[in-house]
Enzyme design. Structure first.
Site, PDB file in Angstrom:
ATOM      1  N   LYS A 160       0.843  -1.197   0.000  1.00  0.00           N
ATOM      2  CA  LYS A 160       0.000   0.000   0.000  1.00  0.00           C
ATOM      3  C   LYS A 160       0.878   1.247   0.000  1.00  0.00           C
ATOM      4  CE  LYS A 160      -1.949  -1.453   3.727  1.00  0.00           C
ATOM      5  NZ  LYS A 160      -2.806  -1.626   4.913  1.00  0.00           N
ATOM      6  N   GLY A 200      -7.425   3.991  10.942  1.00  0.00           N
ATOM      7  CA  GLY A 200      -8.245   2.839  10.607  1.00  0.00           C
ATOM      8  C   GLY A 200      -8.313   2.511   9.133  1.00  0.00           C
ATOM      9  N   THR A 201      -7.535   3.209   8.300  1.00  0.00           N
ATOM     10  CA  THR A 201      -7.600   2.924   6.862  1.00  0.00           C
ATOM     11  C   THR A 201      -7.114   1.513   6.546  1.00  0.00           C
ATOM     12  OG1 THR A 201      -5.453   4.012   6.592  1.00  0.00           O
ATOM     13  CG2 THR A 201      -7.417   5.325   6.127  1.00  0.00           C
ATOM     14  N   GLY A 202      -6.052   1.073   7.229  1.00  0.00           N
ATOM     15  CA  GLY A 202      -5.538  -0.276   6.977  1.00  0.00           C
ATOM     16  C   GLY A 202      -6.524  -1.343   7.401  1.00  0.00           C
ATOM     17  N   CYS A 203      -7.127  -1.168   8.582  1.00  0.00           N
ATOM     18  CA  CYS A 203      -8.145  -2.111   9.057  1.00  0.00           C
ATOM     19  C   CYS A 203      -9.305  -2.185   8.070  1.00  0.00           C
ATOM     20  CB  CYS A 203      -8.673  -1.677  10.416  1.00  0.00           C
ATOM     21  SG  CYS A 203      -7.452  -1.478  11.709  1.00  0.00           S
ATOM     22  N   THR A 205      -6.926  10.747   9.445  1.00  0.00           N
ATOM     23  CA  THR A 205      -7.781   9.845  10.201  1.00  0.00           C
ATOM     24  C   THR A 205      -7.013   8.564  10.486  1.00  0.00           C
ATOM     25  OG1 THR A 205      -9.946   8.787  10.281  1.00  0.00           O
ATOM     26  CG2 THR A 205      -8.849   8.830   8.154  1.00  0.00           C
TER      27      THR A 205
END
Length: 264
Positions: free
Chosen positions: A174, A208-211, A206
């Protein structure tokens, strides 16, 4: 029949990451979500103040009950925190052939450590070879690759091929943190490479993008999609979730896990 996916991850009280983000993502795609909680994290965007790990026997029991009673068709792991939890998860999944997405959570977006240093080797030797897909960000990929900082798409491909060969599985590299106007990701399986690109969303900070990205891929696998198509759908989804983020003030933001259709 409604497809079912299981997430094995930490709990984030701010609901932007962890099992809360995973459940919202599964729901967006019409997938029924199960959870096995590994840690309870006191967290808000930009700050982690406390982590309490769950007893390994409880982690294992959550997984065992879920797999025994539900028709799970895809799994994902997120924050595992310690060697003991990683080993418990591997043991619980030992007889499972269900596709597994591993998001090797090591550091929060805030910079706070979410994995004990001693647990990296357990990831490498025990869990990653079991994965269907590994989804490291560039910092995590740098740790796993061990050949220096990754600073370009060419290096992403080089590192991704090396990691795919080492662990015998597909890798999603990513590149959203690279400079430039586009967020480029590479899905690498052996010598095959798929490229996914979307405009970089400016002005959004922000967590939590990976989750969320890995949960979207897991949902697509639960729905029966092949991996390249699953990543394509998930890439579009995470881009929309970022672009349509909630914003309460200049610093407090959160992903929108139920974005409207984004035509841009």
């Amino acid at each position: 029949m409604t497809p079912v996916a299981l997430t094995i991850a930490g709990s984030d009280n701010s609901a932007g990451a962890g099992i809360q983000a995973d459940l919202k993502t599964f729901s967006h795609f019409g997938v029924y979500g199960l959870t096995a909680v590994t840690c309870v994290v006191a967290e808000v965007p930009g700050r982690v103040t406390a982590i309490q790990s769950i007893e390994t026997r409880i982690v294992a029991e959550q997984i065992a009950l879920s797999l025994e009673h539900f028709p799970v068709t895809a799994l994902k792991t997120g924050m595992l925190f310690s060697t003991e939890i990683i080993e418990a998860v591997v043991a619980a999944l030992q007889s499972s052939s269900i596709p597994l997405v591993v998001d090797p959570v090591m550091v929060a977006t805030s910079g706070d450590t979410l994995l004990q240093a001693s647990a990296v080797e357990a990831y490498r030797t025990k869990l990653l070879p079991r994965a269907t897909l590994i989804t490291p960000n560039l910092d995590e990929a740098t740790v796993l690759w061990g050949q220096g900082k990754i600073t370009s798409v060419n290096q992403m491909e080089l590192a991704g091929k090396a990691l795919s060969a080492e662990f015998g599985t597909a890798i999603l590299m990513k590149g959203g943190h690279l400079p430039g106007g586009s967020a480029v990701d590479l899905l690498i399986s052996g010598n095959e490479v798929w490229r996914y690109e979307a405009p970089f969303v400016e002005g959004v900070t922000t967590h939590g993008t990976g989750c969320t990205y890995s949960a979207a891929i897991t949902a697509q696998l639960a729905l029966g999609q092949e991996l390249p198509q699953a990543v394509e759908v998930a890439k579009s989804y995470i881009t929309s979730a970022i672009r349509q983020s909630f914003r309460w003030n200049s610093t407090l933001m959160a992903l929108n896990h139920f974005p409207q259709r984004d035509e841009s």
